[in-house]
Design a protein around this motif. Sequence first.
Motif, short mmCIF file in Angstrom:
data_model
loop_
_atom_site.label_atom_id
_atom_site.label_comp_id
_atom_site.label_asym_id
_atom_site.label_seq_id
_atom_site.Cartn_x
_atom_site.Cartn_y
_atom_site.Cartn_z
N GLU A 92 0.82 -1.22 0.00
CA GLU A 92 0.00 0.00 0.00
C GLU A 92 0.85 1.27 0.00
OE1 GLU A 92 -1.72 1.39 4.05
OE2 GLU A 92 -2.03 -0.77 3.98
N TYR A 93 2.09 1.17 0.45
CA TYR A 93 2.99 2.31 0.38
C TYR A 93 3.67 2.38 -0.99
CZ TYR A 93 2.39 3.73 5.20
OH TYR A 93 1.86 4.20 6.38
N VAL A 94 4.09 1.24 -1.53
CA VAL A 94 4.70 1.24 -2.86
C VAL A 94 3.73 1.78 -3.90
CG1 VAL A 94 5.68 -0.22 -4.68
CG2 VAL A 94 6.24 -0.68 -2.28
N ASN A 95 2.44 1.46 -3.74
CA ASN A 95 1.43 1.90 -4.71
C ASN A 95 1.24 3.41 -4.71
OD1 ASN A 95 1.02 -0.71 -5.55
ND2 ASN A 95 -0.83 -1.03 -4.32
N GLN A 96 1.74 4.10 -3.70
CA GLN A 96 1.63 5.56 -3.66
C GLN A 96 2.61 6.24 -4.62
OE1 GLN A 96 1.69 7.21 0.37
NE2 GLN A 96 0.79 5.32 1.19
N PHE A 97 3.52 5.44 -5.21
CA PHE A 97 4.56 6.01 -6.07
C PHE A 97 4.61 5.27 -7.41
CE2 PHE A 97 5.71 6.78 -1.67
CZ PHE A 97 5.93 8.15 -1.69
N SER A 107 8.82 4.76 -0.90
CA SER A 107 7.74 4.20 -0.07
C SER A 107 8.24 3.88 1.33
CB SER A 107 7.14 2.96 -0.73
OG SER A 107 8.05 1.86 -0.71
N MET A 108 9.48 3.45 1.45
CA MET A 108 10.06 3.20 2.77
C MET A 108 10.14 4.49 3.57
SD MET A 108 13.12 0.66 1.43
CE MET A 108 13.61 -0.26 2.87
N ILE A 109 10.48 5.59 2.88
CA ILE A 109 10.56 6.89 3.54
C ILE A 109 9.18 7.35 3.99
CG2 ILE A 109 11.17 9.32 3.23
CD1 ILE A 109 13.26 8.34 1.16
N ARG A 110 8.18 7.20 3.12
CA ARG A 110 6.82 7.62 3.47
C ARG A 110 6.30 6.81 4.66
NH1 ARG A 110 2.93 9.77 0.34
NH2 ARG A 110 4.57 11.26 -0.23
N PHE A 111 6.64 5.53 4.72
CA PHE A 111 6.21 4.66 5.82
C PHE A 111 6.82 5.16 7.14
CE2 PHE A 111 5.89 -0.13 7.11
CZ PHE A 111 4.85 0.18 7.96
N LEU A 112 8.10 5.44 7.14
CA LEU A 112 8.72 5.91 8.39
C LEU A 112 8.22 7.31 8.74
CD1 LEU A 112 11.35 8.09 8.48
CD2 LEU A 112 12.39 6.29 7.13
#
Length: 543
Positions: free
Chosen positions: A218-223, A273-278
């Motif tokens: 769901e985070y990867v799909n944001q990009f 996406s890893m950055i947005r998650f953190l």
Amino acid sequence: QLKWSALRLYSDLGIKTPAIERLAKEGVTYKYAITPHPLCVPARTSMMTGRYPHSTGCRLNETLMPPNTNHAFKIWKDNNYFTGLIGKNHCFTDSDDLALFDVRCEISHTGLPTGGYVGENVGVQGMEWGYSNEQITLAHKTRKTLQTNTQSPTIAYACSDYPLEHYSSSLIASQSIDFFNRYKNGKLNNTFTDVNKKPFALMISFPDPHEPYESPREYVNQFPINEITLPPQRDDEFTDGTSPERNRVLAKIMRQDFDKEQHKKGLIATYYSMIRFLDDGIGRILRSLDDLDLRKNTIIVFTSDHGDFMGEHGMSVKGGLFYDCLVRVPLVISWPSGGVPQGIVDESMANTIDILPTLLQLQQINNFESDLPDWDTASTINKPKVTEERINAFHGKPLPIVTDSKPRNATFSEYGAGGSSFTMKHLDKMPKPYGYKTLLETLWAREAEGRRKMVRTKDWKYVTDPMAYGATLSSGTDGGAGNVDELYDLKKDPWELHNVAFDPLNASIISEMRYLLAGWMIETEDNKPLTLPMTMGRDMTNR
């Protein structure tokens, strides 16, 4: 491994990070913050000691904090702080250092520590994780097997579908919130009950973004990859005859020249996406501090240990070079209720070794003189003005704007432990195709080689290796340049694609940069700082 340009706060190519941007609005952003060493352990030990790696002895990822070293958590413990470390450690392993933490919950890039790496310690201290070890381990299963991913021999990435709360970025945020709740309610341990009498110092250390590059779907799909912009490139950057041999070696290992564009962008999307998650985790932490009425008396520092190529120079990960994508990091300090200005961007040169002296100044634990005092005579001295801790022990200095310290026009970084060069000749003996596997198989040699030093000002960057003295544009083992100096004109070439060290017009610039390097090396040369005398000589009045 968060580089400065991955954040919209710093670069148009970066992504929006609402929580980090909130901190910036409520504090001071340092535009040109540099790591003292672009490798995890040396960077972290330097941050914790306020000293460069050539002084701490921590030059490799396998050289952790030496026993009996003065560092942040010793100082805070001595000043009656409640202490905690939640997340990635890669700094402390000595039993006496670990005992300084009232709470210690470690998790790293592939999950909970298992004893396979010296920089990670199995087990918890003071608090249990909010989820079972089995749940956490399962959520990191993809990372443990990621190198079997076949998108490219160079580097792998993935998205996965485990429960969000079991991933490290969410887990660390939840554990930190639990820490704050227990602290507020006096339930962290049996010896502490009054929140008003004992402050806390907590290191919240997110392992991401860092390889293995994997994030929840769901985070990867944001990009979407069609919205990813690749950073500027130069196809002949490593073949035009000006690139040092060690730069060419790394490029030959990690350049994605033959990867499809969709995979290059897919990798960057995963990193974002890893950055947005953190960032979402940081937002939860900030809201918790607000809700518990702890924010007003809490100093928050946000930074990274070092960066990541992530598309710049055609590569990903890191590898002992000094491009801004590897050495320049975000740095924000926020404490509105403590008088720290809000919404300010400082454009002087900063270093993450400056963080500890800055905190000690803000916490009123220590006061750092901006200048050495004049000499006294023995008959006029009343009390010590110069102490080892206040003047000599730290290479870092309190940062401007948040303190009264003066801004600096240069800062420094270093790499290497004095080992022999890892060359094209060595690389040619490695199995092909090259890629991340090769990066790990050559890691120790490349970490140890040389003693390179970097100085950066706002407009220029200079890199040199004293062990490569005499290197020429034809002294490499492949007939190309040896480990020659690097010079980048950051005004004309902000992405550092052109090494202009051999342009005769820049001779005076190189002289000036060498002068700055020499001054820095002299200033930081003492491994065990000497206490300066407080008087100009002996008192001979009654002799």
